[in-house]
Design an enzyme around this catalytic site. Structure first.
Site, PDB file in Angstrom:
ATOM      1  N   TYR A   1       0.867  -1.176   0.000  1.00 51.18           N
ATOM      2  CA  TYR A   1       0.000   0.000   0.000  1.00 51.18           C
ATOM      3  C   TYR A   1       0.901   1.223   0.000  1.00 51.18           C
ATOM      4  CZ  TYR A   1      -3.657   3.217   1.780  1.00 51.18           C
ATOM      5  OH  TYR A   1      -4.540   4.255   1.973  1.00 51.18           O
TER       6      TYR A   1
ATOM      7  N   LYS B   1      -1.317  -1.240  -4.113  1.00 47.67           N
ATOM      8  CA  LYS B   1      -2.414  -0.276  -4.055  1.00 47.67           C
ATOM      9  C   LYS B   1      -1.767   1.102  -4.176  1.00 47.67           C
ATOM     10  CE  LYS B   1      -5.817   1.870  -1.027  1.00 47.67           C
ATOM     11  NZ  LYS B   1      -6.431   1.926   0.322  1.00 47.67           N
TER      12      LYS B   1
END
Length: 304
Positions: free
Chosen positions: A144, A172
């Site tokens: 992330y 992400k």
């Protein structure tokens, strides 16, 4: 709880629409696990591929250890297929993040979502060690990248090294810089790119993203699912009008008050969002009015 169909992407279950789930709270701030289970069931029934419990939208930082673990177990049971569940396992240190990854594995989750270490501005060696420690648990790790909040930037070059290390399978991407999609594809062509912010969905889908770790499907799952499918198919005739309609809401996903905004939209759409735990406070009156107006406009257009 449900006999859900297997994910389309059985070998890569982090692909598709993975909703970063908001966590329904009662007025006293306690977790409504029954409401959360119903929420997971509804999201999958209305076209989403899976859920991401214990992300920032799920207010994981405010949960006790018992609450955080139970949220994952609830999501797996409600989804009916652990491959559909990608818990957030972020923590200040690798040892704690690894423990949360182990808990996710024990609960039957299919993958995990992990921030870099963010207690300080970690250098590359620390970042690589952090991801390697969590990857050693054995579940696929989705990185992330949120340099705005963590102050640690997973650049395309660093992501390529993490992927070469065997530590991450996807990212992400929340930097907001859509240009990175092309550099990531050049440096790590087998690393899956997932849309990390709602308000760059169309741009990153057209650039090759194969998934969306999504916020606003919490409130509008069917419409968001239709938008995503059109976007990844390159069907601009269908995608662009929807994107324009939803973008005033999607922009809230990149604001500090994104949790409050999405929960308000959920309430307006007839699905329990509820209050937030401190330190998040209610929206200011002008913010509430803006979210309310944008949500009601979308609902009036027949989107849900």
């Amino acid at each position: 709880m449900v006999n859900a169909q297997a994910p389309v992407h059985r070998d890569r279950p982090w692909r598709g629409i993975m909703v970063a789930t908001a966590l329904p709270l009662r007025d006293d701030g306690s977790v409504d696990h029954d409401a959360y289970a119903r929420h997971v069931v509804r999201l999958i029934a209305e076209g989403c591929d899976g859920v991401v419990p214990n992300g920032s939208l799920g207010e994981y930082q405010t949960l006790t250890d018992d609450e955080r673990a139970r949220v994952v177990r609830t999501a797996v049971e409600a989804a009916g297929d652990g491959a559909r569940v990608m818990p957030g396992v972020s923590a200040y240190g690798a040892a704690e993040a690894r423990r949360w990854a182990e808990q996710a594995a024990e609960a039957g989750a299919g993958s995990v979502l992990l921030l870099p270490p963010n207690a300080y501005r970690a250098d590359e060696a620390a970042v690589r060690d952090h991801f390697a420690a969590v990857a050693a648990v054995g579940l696929p790790v989705v990185a992330y990248n949120n340099p705005l909040d963590t102050k640690v930037d997973l650049t395309p070059a660093l992501l390529a090294r993490l992927h070469a290390d065997g530590s991450v399978v996807a990212v992400k991407e929340f930097s907001g810089d859509v240009r990175r999609a092309y550099e990531i594809a050049e440096l790590a062509p087998d690393l899956d790119l997932l849309v990390g912010a709602d308000d760059v969905l169309l741009e990153l889908a057209l650039a090759g993203a194969v998934g969306w770790v999504a916020g606003y499907p919490n409130a509008l799952p069917r419409t968001c699912a239709a938008l995503y499918r059109a976007a990844v198919a390159g069907d601009l005739g269908a995608a662009l009008p929807l994107y324009r309609s939803l973008h005033p809401l999607f922009r809230w996903d990149s604001k500090t008050e994104f949790v409050q905004a999405i929960k308000l939209s959920m309430d307006l759409a007839g699905h329990h969002g509820g209050v937030c735990r401190p330190p998040r406070l209610p929206l200011a009156p002008e913010q509430e009015a803006a979210v309310r107006a944008a949500t009601e406009k979308v609902l009036a257009e027949g989107h849900a």
